[in-house]
Design a protein around this motif. Sequence first.
Motif, PDB file in Angstrom:
ATOM      1  N   LEU A  40       0.649  -1.233  -0.127  1.00  0.00           N
ATOM      2  CA  LEU A  40       0.200  -0.148   0.000  1.00  0.00           C
ATOM      3  C   LEU A  40       0.759   1.172   0.121  1.00  0.00           C
ATOM      4  O   LEU A  40       1.880   1.212   0.481  1.00  0.00           O
ATOM      5  CB  LEU A  40      -0.783   0.017   1.214  1.00  0.00           C
ATOM      6  N   CYS A  41       0.569   2.354  -0.538  1.00  0.00           N
ATOM      7  CA  CYS A  41       1.184   3.821  -0.439  1.00  0.00           C
ATOM      8  C   CYS A  41       1.053   3.981   1.006  1.00  0.00           C
ATOM      9  O   CYS A  41       0.261   3.347   1.940  1.00  0.00           O
ATOM     10  CB  CYS A  41       0.495   4.757  -1.114  1.00  0.00           C
ATOM     11  N   SER A  42       2.197   4.851   1.426  1.00  0.00           N
ATOM     12  CA  SER A  42       2.389   5.002   3.028  1.00  0.00           C
ATOM     13  C   SER A  42       1.368   5.663   3.634  1.00  0.00           C
ATOM     14  O   SER A  42       1.076   5.197   4.694  1.00  0.00           O
ATOM     15  CB  SER A  42       3.888   5.693   2.990  1.00  0.00           C
ATOM     16  N   LYS A  43       0.775   6.561   3.046  1.00  0.00           N
ATOM     17  CA  LYS A  43      -0.504   7.391   3.663  1.00  0.00           C
ATOM     18  C   LYS A  43      -1.525   6.449   4.063  1.00  0.00           C
ATOM     19  O   LYS A  43      -2.125   6.509   5.128  1.00  0.00           O
ATOM     20  CB  LYS A  43      -1.032   8.524   2.836  1.00  0.00           C
ATOM     21  N   ILE A  44      -1.708   5.493   3.244  1.00  0.00           N
ATOM     22  CA  ILE A  44      -3.053   4.583   3.532  1.00  0.00           C
ATOM     23  C   ILE A  44      -2.582   3.644   4.455  1.00  0.00           C
ATOM     24  O   ILE A  44      -3.444   3.389   5.286  1.00  0.00           O
ATOM     25  CB  ILE A  44      -3.111   3.652   1.944  1.00  0.00           C
ATOM     26  N   GLN A  45      -1.180   3.018   4.520  1.00  0.00           N
ATOM     27  CA  GLN A  45      -0.962   2.181   5.642  1.00  0.00           C
ATOM     28  C   GLN A  45      -0.809   3.089   7.050  1.00  0.00           C
ATOM     29  O   GLN A  45      -1.104   2.568   7.889  1.00  0.00           O
ATOM     30  CB  GLN A  45       0.594   2.075   5.568  1.00  0.00           C
ATOM     31  N   GLU A  46      -0.540   4.290   7.119  1.00  0.00           N
ATOM     32  CA  GLU A  46      -0.710   5.091   8.208  1.00  0.00           C
ATOM     33  C   GLU A  46      -1.864   5.342   8.626  1.00  0.00           C
ATOM     34  O   GLU A  46      -2.296   5.331   9.815  1.00  0.00           O
ATOM     35  CB  GLU A  46       0.278   6.425   7.886  1.00  0.00           C
ATOM     36  N   LEU A  47      -2.847   5.732   7.790  1.00  0.00           N
ATOM     37  CA  LEU A  47      -3.944   6.293   8.021  1.00  0.00           C
ATOM     38  C   LEU A  47      -5.228   5.508   8.450  1.00  0.00           C
ATOM     39  O   LEU A  47      -6.320   5.876   8.668  1.00  0.00           O
ATOM     40  CB  LEU A  47      -4.372   7.576   7.328  1.00  0.00           C
ATOM     41  N   CYS A  48      -5.336   4.185   7.766  1.00  0.00           N
ATOM     42  CA  CYS A  48      -6.722   3.341   7.441  1.00  0.00           C
ATOM     43  C   CYS A  48      -6.467   2.054   8.212  1.00  0.00           C
ATOM     44  O   CYS A  48      -5.458   1.483   8.424  1.00  0.00           O
ATOM     45  CB  CYS A  48      -6.672   2.945   5.930  1.00  0.00           C
ATOM     46  N   LYS A  49      -7.889   1.727   8.593  1.00  0.00           N
ATOM     47  CA  LYS A  49      -8.124   0.545   9.269  1.00  0.00           C
ATOM     48  C   LYS A  49      -9.198  -0.184   8.309  1.00  0.00           C
ATOM     49  O   LYS A  49      -9.506   0.524   7.270  1.00  0.00           O
ATOM     50  CB  LYS A  49      -8.868   0.763  10.673  1.00  0.00           C
ATOM     51  N   LEU A  50      -9.388  -1.468   8.479  1.00  0.00           N
ATOM     52  CA  LEU A  50     -10.181  -2.151   7.678  1.00  0.00           C
ATOM     53  C   LEU A  50     -11.500  -1.508   7.711  1.00  0.00           C
ATOM     54  O   LEU A  50     -12.156  -1.658   6.489  1.00  0.00           O
ATOM     55  CB  LEU A  50     -10.478  -3.655   8.331  1.00  0.00           C
ATOM     56  N   SER A  51     -11.959  -0.702   8.695  1.00  0.00           N
ATOM     57  CA  SER A  51     -13.104  -0.076   8.715  1.00  0.00           C
ATOM     58  C   SER A  51     -13.416   0.856   7.609  1.00  0.00           C
ATOM     59  O   SER A  51     -14.388   1.289   7.275  1.00  0.00           O
ATOM     60  CB  SER A  51     -13.576   0.263   9.885  1.00  0.00           C
ATOM     61  N   HIS A  52     -11.985   1.218   7.213  1.00  0.00           N
ATOM     62  CA  HIS A  52     -12.289   2.623   6.210  1.00  0.00           C
ATOM     63  C   HIS A  52     -12.030   2.090   4.827  1.00  0.00           C
ATOM     64  O   HIS A  52     -12.295   3.053   3.716  1.00  0.00           O
ATOM     65  CB  HIS A  52     -10.822   3.264   6.640  1.00  0.00           C
ATOM     66  N   VAL A  53     -12.016   0.975   4.567  1.00  0.00           N
ATOM     67  CA  VAL A  53     -11.786   0.487   2.984  1.00  0.00           C
ATOM     68  C   VAL A  53     -12.927   0.866   2.145  1.00  0.00           C
ATOM     69  O   VAL A  53     -12.651   1.083   1.068  1.00  0.00           O
ATOM     70  CB  VAL A  53     -11.614  -1.208   3.025  1.00  0.00           C
ATOM     71  N   LEU A  54     -14.322   0.743   2.583  1.00  0.00           N
ATOM     72  CA  LEU A  54     -15.277   1.324   1.566  1.00  0.00           C
ATOM     73  C   LEU A  54     -14.992   3.179   1.455  1.00  0.00           C
ATOM     74  O   LEU A  54     -15.183   3.534   0.223  1.00  0.00           O
ATOM     75  CB  LEU A  54     -16.701   1.021   2.129  1.00  0.00           C
ATOM     76  N   SER A  55     -14.810   3.665   2.315  1.00  0.00           N
ATOM     77  CA  SER A  55     -14.522   5.060   2.277  1.00  0.00           C
ATOM     78  C   SER A  55     -13.268   5.244   1.494  1.00  0.00           C
ATOM     79  O   SER A  55     -13.292   6.232   0.704  1.00  0.00           O
ATOM     80  CB  SER A  55     -14.497   5.601   3.653  1.00  0.00           C
ATOM     81  N   LEU A  56     -12.114   4.453   1.659  1.00  0.00           N
ATOM     82  CA  LEU A  56     -11.126   4.572   0.903  1.00  0.00           C
ATOM     83  C   LEU A  56     -11.315   4.434  -0.692  1.00  0.00           C
ATOM     84  O   LEU A  56     -11.094   5.325  -1.443  1.00  0.00           O
ATOM     85  CB  LEU A  56      -9.831   3.761   1.397  1.00  0.00           C
ATOM     86  N   TRP A  57     -12.054   3.337  -0.806  1.00  0.00           N
ATOM     87  CA  TRP A  57     -12.391   3.163  -2.401  1.00  0.00           C
ATOM     88  C   TRP A  57     -13.250   4.198  -3.070  1.00  0.00           C
ATOM     89  O   TRP A  57     -12.897   4.719  -4.109  1.00  0.00           O
ATOM     90  CB  TRP A  57     -13.315   1.704  -2.563  1.00  0.00           C
ATOM     91  N   GLU A  58     -14.254   4.788  -2.155  1.00  0.00           N
ATOM     92  CA  GLU A  58     -14.851   5.740  -2.831  1.00  0.00           C
ATOM     93  C   GLU A  58     -14.274   7.240  -3.024  1.00  0.00           C
ATOM     94  O   GLU A  58     -13.981   7.862  -3.917  1.00  0.00           O
ATOM     95  CB  GLU A  58     -15.993   6.522  -1.802  1.00  0.00           C
ATOM     96  N   THR A  59     -13.209   7.452  -1.990  1.00  0.00           N
ATOM     97  CA  THR A  59     -12.385   8.545  -2.116  1.00  0.00           C
ATOM     98  C   THR A  59     -11.629   8.439  -3.289  1.00  0.00           C
ATOM     99  O   THR A  59     -11.162   9.464  -4.071  1.00  0.00           O
ATOM    100  CB  THR A  59     -11.588   8.541  -0.743  1.00  0.00           C
ATOM    101  N   VAL A  60     -10.729   7.360  -3.446  1.00  0.00           N
ATOM    102  CA  VAL A  60      -9.893   7.171  -4.573  1.00  0.00           C
ATOM    103  C   VAL A  60     -10.571   7.085  -5.840  1.00  0.00           C
ATOM    104  O   VAL A  60     -10.218   7.816  -6.990  1.00  0.00           O
ATOM    105  CB  VAL A  60      -9.050   5.959  -4.494  1.00  0.00           C
ATOM    106  N   SER A  61     -11.739   6.417  -5.894  1.00  0.00           N
ATOM    107  CA  SER A  61     -12.571   6.483  -7.156  1.00  0.00           C
ATOM    108  C   SER A  61     -12.900   7.930  -7.657  1.00  0.00           C
ATOM    109  O   SER A  61     -12.937   7.945  -8.823  1.00  0.00           O
ATOM    110  CB  SER A  61     -13.816   5.520  -6.986  1.00  0.00           C
ATOM    111  N   VAL A  62     -13.479   8.591  -6.670  1.00  0.00           N
ATOM    112  CA  VAL A  62     -14.053  10.011  -7.023  1.00  0.00           C
ATOM    113  C   VAL A  62     -12.747  10.945  -7.503  1.00  0.00           C
ATOM    114  O   VAL A  62     -13.047  11.465  -8.353  1.00  0.00           O
ATOM    115  CB  VAL A  62     -14.864  10.600  -5.949  1.00  0.00           C
ATOM    116  N   SER A  63     -11.663  10.679  -6.760  1.00  0.00           N
ATOM    117  CA  SER A  63     -10.547  11.694  -7.369  1.00  0.00           C
ATOM    118  C   SER A  63     -10.096  11.166  -8.585  1.00  0.00           C
ATOM    119  O   SER A  63     -10.014  12.230  -9.262  1.00  0.00           O
ATOM    120  CB  SER A  63      -9.640  11.203  -6.137  1.00  0.00           C
ATOM    121  N   MET A  64      -9.988   9.902  -9.041  1.00  0.00           N
ATOM    122  CA  MET A  64      -9.791   9.654 -10.385  1.00  0.00           C
ATOM    123  C   MET A  64     -10.779  10.048 -11.393  1.00  0.00           C
ATOM    124  O   MET A  64     -10.120  10.618 -12.322  1.00  0.00           O
ATOM    125  CB  MET A  64      -9.508   8.058 -10.460  1.00  0.00           C
ATOM    126  N   ALA A  65     -12.115   9.821 -11.044  1.00  0.00           N
ATOM    127  CA  ALA A  65     -12.927  10.600 -11.948  1.00  0.00           C
ATOM    128  C   ALA A  65     -12.720  12.024 -12.084  1.00  0.00           C
ATOM    129  O   ALA A  65     -13.057  12.656 -13.191  1.00  0.00           O
ATOM    130  CB  ALA A  65     -14.435  10.220 -11.534  1.00  0.00           C
TER     131      ALA A  65
END
Length: 143
Positions: free
Chosen positions: A85-110
């Motif tokens: 994983l990238c370092s910030k994801i490693q540092e800041l995310c828990k399993l409970s964040h995986v859906l929000s992380l997916w949304e965040t990255v998907s929207v940013s890419m769009a």
Amino acid sequence: RTTSSPGMCMGILLFQLIHVHCFNDGKVKLPAQSQQEILGELTSIPQLKEALNTVETLMAFLTGGSSMSVEMNLSKYAESLKIKLCSKIQELCKLSHVLSLWETVSVSMARQHVIRKEEPFEGIQFQKNLTVHQTQRLKSVLR
């Protein structure tokens, strides 16, 4: 468009499966500051795509039904699967964040695609085609 991209369609399917089967209490939203820090590290479309593919891979493993604490650091889970994983994801995310992380990255890419005047929904197969008005509204939200 009606072309199909396995990645994006798979991501949406995995998102729905994880939401229903793994986090029935609802997803835990990444704090805005954490989102900004992660996206500050993922500055190009290739970096966003790589991160999105990695998150979707983790999501696929999560749908396997193995029991683990949603409070587990995402980095620990990824390490157990030998996924980087990238370092910030490693540092800041828990399993409970995986859906929000997916949304965040998907929207940013769009958004990056819209900024570059590229088709942000390339490869998404809709049940029925969006009207011109609906497409314009989606694009305006991404700006």
